[in-house]
Design a protein around this motif. Sequence first.
Motif, PDB file in Angstrom:
ATOM      1  N   ILE A 200      33.308  36.164  50.581  1.00 12.63           N
ATOM      2  CA  ILE A 200      34.321  35.512  51.420  1.00 12.63           C
ATOM      3  C   ILE A 200      35.583  36.352  51.314  1.00 12.63           C
ATOM      4  O   ILE A 200      36.037  36.650  50.210  1.00 12.63           O
ATOM      5  CB  ILE A 200      34.614  34.074  50.936  1.00 12.63           C
ATOM      6  N   GLU A 201      36.129  36.721  52.472  1.00 16.70           N
ATOM      7  CA  GLU A 201      37.399  37.438  52.482  1.00 16.70           C
ATOM      8  C   GLU A 201      38.470  36.490  53.013  1.00 16.70           C
ATOM      9  O   GLU A 201      38.373  36.012  54.142  1.00 16.70           O
ATOM     10  CB  GLU A 201      37.305  38.680  53.376  1.00 16.70           C
ATOM     11  N   ILE A 202      39.445  36.192  52.171  1.00 20.92           N
ATOM     12  CA  ILE A 202      40.553  35.316  52.573  1.00 20.92           C
ATOM     13  C   ILE A 202      41.756  36.215  52.851  1.00 20.92           C
ATOM     14  O   ILE A 202      42.160  36.995  51.989  1.00 20.92           O
ATOM     15  CB  ILE A 202      40.910  34.304  51.464  1.00 20.92           C
ATOM     16  N   VAL A 203      42.299  36.104  54.065  1.00 21.53           N
ATOM     17  CA  VAL A 203      43.410  36.975  54.460  1.00 21.53           C
ATOM     18  C   VAL A 203      44.637  36.120  54.764  1.00 21.53           C
ATOM     19  O   VAL A 203      44.531  35.096  55.444  1.00 21.53           O
ATOM     20  CB  VAL A 203      43.031  37.800  55.714  1.00 21.53           C
ATOM     21  N   ASN A 204      45.792  36.553  54.235  1.00 23.30           N
ATOM     22  CA  ASN A 204      47.072  35.953  54.610  1.00 23.30           C
ATOM     23  C   ASN A 204      47.618  36.797  55.758  1.00 23.30           C
ATOM     24  O   ASN A 204      48.039  37.929  55.564  1.00 23.30           O
ATOM     25  CB  ASN A 204      48.032  35.958  53.417  1.00 23.30           C
ATOM     26  N   HIS A 205      47.595  36.246  56.974  1.00 22.42           N
ATOM     27  CA  HIS A 205      47.951  37.035  58.158  1.00 22.42           C
ATOM     28  C   HIS A 205      49.452  37.309  58.242  1.00 22.42           C
ATOM     29  O   HIS A 205      49.869  38.190  58.983  1.00 22.42           O
ATOM     30  CB  HIS A 205      47.457  36.330  59.428  1.00 22.42           C
ATOM     31  N   VAL A 212      39.088  38.829  47.921  1.00 23.65           N
ATOM     32  CA  VAL A 212      37.649  38.929  48.184  1.00 23.65           C
ATOM     33  C   VAL A 212      36.919  38.183  47.068  1.00 23.65           C
ATOM     34  O   VAL A 212      37.078  38.505  45.889  1.00 23.65           O
ATOM     35  CB  VAL A 212      37.179  40.404  48.251  1.00 23.65           C
ATOM     36  N   LEU A 213      36.149  37.156  47.475  1.00 24.74           N
ATOM     37  CA  LEU A 213      35.354  36.365  46.523  1.00 24.74           C
ATOM     38  C   LEU A 213      33.902  36.784  46.651  1.00 24.74           C
ATOM     39  O   LEU A 213      33.371  36.867  47.769  1.00 24.74           O
ATOM     40  CB  LEU A 213      35.464  34.880  46.856  1.00 24.74           C
ATOM     41  N   LYS A 214      33.243  37.035  45.514  1.00 20.11           N
ATOM     42  CA  LYS A 214      31.826  37.405  45.542  1.00 20.11           C
ATOM     43  C   LYS A 214      31.014  36.294  44.899  1.00 20.11           C
ATOM     44  O   LYS A 214      31.216  35.980  43.718  1.00 20.11           O
ATOM     45  CB  LYS A 214      31.601  38.722  44.790  1.00 20.11           C
ATOM     46  N   ARG A 227      25.308  30.922  39.177  1.00 19.28           N
ATOM     47  CA  ARG A 227      26.291  30.435  40.171  1.00 19.28           C
ATOM     48  C   ARG A 227      27.673  31.080  40.004  1.00 19.28           C
ATOM     49  O   ARG A 227      28.693  30.465  40.277  1.00 19.28           O
ATOM     50  CB  ARG A 227      26.381  28.902  40.144  1.00 19.28           C
ATOM     51  N   LYS A 228      27.674  32.321  39.544  1.00 18.16           N
ATOM     52  CA  LYS A 228      28.927  33.011  39.227  1.00 18.16           C
ATOM     53  C   LYS A 228      29.694  33.428  40.487  1.00 18.16           C
ATOM     54  O   LYS A 228      29.092  33.845  41.481  1.00 18.16           O
ATOM     55  CB  LYS A 228      28.594  34.252  38.395  1.00 18.16           C
ATOM     56  N   VAL A 229      31.008  33.296  40.406  1.00 17.19           N
ATOM     57  CA  VAL A 229      31.893  33.768  41.477  1.00 17.19           C
ATOM     58  C   VAL A 229      32.986  34.620  40.835  1.00 17.19           C
ATOM     59  O   VAL A 229      33.590  34.216  39.836  1.00 17.19           O
ATOM     60  CB  VAL A 229      32.554  32.597  42.235  1.00 17.19           C
ATOM     61  N   THR A 230      33.231  35.815  41.410  1.00 18.04           N
ATOM     62  CA  THR A 230      34.363  36.636  40.956  1.00 18.04           C
ATOM     63  C   THR A 230      35.269  36.881  42.160  1.00 18.04           C
ATOM     64  O   THR A 230      34.816  36.815  43.310  1.00 18.04           O
ATOM     65  CB  THR A 230      33.903  37.998  40.396  1.00 18.04           C
ATOM     66  N   GLY A 231      36.533  37.155  41.886  1.00 20.24           N
ATOM     67  CA  GLY A 231      37.450  37.401  42.987  1.00 20.24           C
ATOM     68  C   GLY A 231      38.598  38.293  42.576  1.00 20.24           C
ATOM     69  O   GLY A 231      38.960  38.354  41.394  1.00 20.24           O
ATOM     70  N   GLU A 232      39.157  39.003  43.538  1.00 19.26           N
ATOM     71  CA  GLU A 232      40.333  39.832  43.287  1.00 19.26           C
ATOM     72  C   GLU A 232      41.384  39.541  44.355  1.00 19.26           C
ATOM     73  O   GLU A 232      41.068  39.504  45.545  1.00 19.26           O
ATOM     74  CB  GLU A 232      39.960  41.319  43.322  1.00 19.26           C
ATOM     75  N   VAL A 233      42.613  39.303  43.905  1.00 22.94           N
ATOM     76  CA  VAL A 233      43.724  39.020  44.815  1.00 22.94           C
ATOM     77  C   VAL A 233      44.612  40.257  44.857  1.00 22.94           C
ATOM     78  O   VAL A 233      45.148  40.679  43.828  1.00 22.94           O
ATOM     79  CB  VAL A 233      44.515  37.779  44.331  1.00 22.94           C
ATOM     80  N   PHE A 242      45.706  39.639  40.655  1.00 21.86           N
ATOM     81  CA  PHE A 242      45.005  38.577  39.915  1.00 21.86           C
ATOM     82  C   PHE A 242      43.507  38.795  40.009  1.00 21.86           C
ATOM     83  O   PHE A 242      42.992  39.255  41.032  1.00 21.86           O
ATOM     84  CB  PHE A 242      45.339  37.187  40.485  1.00 21.86           C
ATOM     85  N   PHE A 243      42.833  38.459  38.910  1.00 21.81           N
ATOM     86  CA  PHE A 243      41.371  38.493  38.881  1.00 21.81           C
ATOM     87  C   PHE A 243      40.883  37.054  38.709  1.00 21.81           C
ATOM     88  O   PHE A 243      41.414  36.319  37.874  1.00 21.81           O
ATOM     89  CB  PHE A 243      40.892  39.372  37.709  1.00 21.81           C
ATOM     90  N   LEU A 244      39.919  36.629  39.522  1.00 20.83           N
ATOM     91  CA  LEU A 244      39.398  35.258  39.460  1.00 20.83           C
ATOM     92  C   LEU A 244      37.975  35.293  38.919  1.00 20.83           C
ATOM     93  O   LEU A 244      37.195  36.180  39.267  1.00 20.83           O
ATOM     94  CB  LEU A 244      39.397  34.613  40.848  1.00 20.83           C
ATOM     95  N   LEU A 245      37.657  34.334  38.091  1.00 25.20           N
ATOM     96  CA  LEU A 245      36.326  34.301  37.481  1.00 25.20           C
ATOM     97  C   LEU A 245      35.911  32.852  37.260  1.00 25.20           C
ATOM     98  O   LEU A 245      36.700  32.035  36.776  1.00 25.20           O
ATOM     99  CB  LEU A 245      36.369  35.035  36.130  1.00 25.20           C
TER     100      LEU A 245
END
Length: 376
Positions: A200-205, A212-214, A227-233, A242-245
């Motif tokens: 999932i790509e979340i964009v602030n227009h 990007v969430l994987k 069911r792992k999700v990682t993300g980078e802001v 930021f790194f999301l985990l």
Amino acid sequence: LDTKKEKRTRIPYKPNYSLNLWSIMKNCIGKELSKIPMPVNFNEPLSMLQRLTEDLEYYELLDRAAKCESSLEQLCYVAAFTVSSYSTTVFRTSKPFNPLLGETFELDRLEESGYRSLCEQVCHHPPAAAHHVDSRNGWTLRQEIKITSKFRGKYLSIMPLGTIHCVFHSSGNHYTWKKVTTTVHNIIVGKLWIDQSGEIEIVNHKTGDKCVLKFVPYSYFSRDVARKVTGEVADPAGKVHFFLLGTWDEKMDCYKVTAGTGDSSAEGRQRAHEADESRVLLWKRNPLPKYAENMYYFSELALTLNAPEGGTAPTDSRWRPDQRLMENGRWDEANAEKQRLEEKQRLSRKRREAEAARASEDGKSGPDWSLCPDIF
């Protein structure tokens, strides 16, 4: 709507009806499933419009996002909200009812939660819904969503198409994203289980910030957490802040990325931050209600969605007779009623198409179908 009254905390327990899924599914390989009439035995007593509304279970994440001074921090909360919408799916192997054309669902939680949500089924084939939510706490959410599903033999793929928009009023930050693919495994033999996979790509227009969430697909051979999700802001220059985990069924953590973490790859960042003091818990799943396994594994919010309420439109999902019969455990009657409604919808569609064809031959505009139709 009367929003002050007590919310219901239980529904009738699911009856023990057995039906061989394969006996129906074997004729569906490679087909678009929304065109195949399915008995209610595979359903849960909610419509797809009510399931969409369940995305709001963790609406407080958007309330918190609205208060963020930094757009990058705000994006972390929007990402956690995006992941949270999958948390109820882990045990929910039954399908929601396909809404009829013109069916609506309104959830008025202005008094207790500050938001009001309205959904409408705007197309029958392919099934498509429009959803709009306004919050007094500084945000608006809207989505248009088409669901396509294909049966592949051992598993079923559900691919939601369409974009979700979230706008924060004070900053004007406007985010968009799309949903990932849901897969239902073990259709033929064994216990059904659900996985989410993709990006999932979340964009602030407004600012150009991006997350990007994987969603990592489950693998029997992987030693990684399921069911792992990682993300980078990242900012518009691509610098990761930021790194999301976390996992899509349990929780999401956030780590601040500082200069000099050594390895600059996503895996390196993950290792460097697992013991980091900058960790912030963004979201944690609410526990399921007691005896949820007897009530289709519904969350507390899901248990309230089909409760009858005065003041709702005649097209509201709560008035849908086959769904109500099914909720009350009268599945044979529910199946007969579902067949009646689907036949009524087919006839109504043919009539509309004939009228539209006649009108275009006469050079007139077609009939106005925006008026509240008699769908049930």
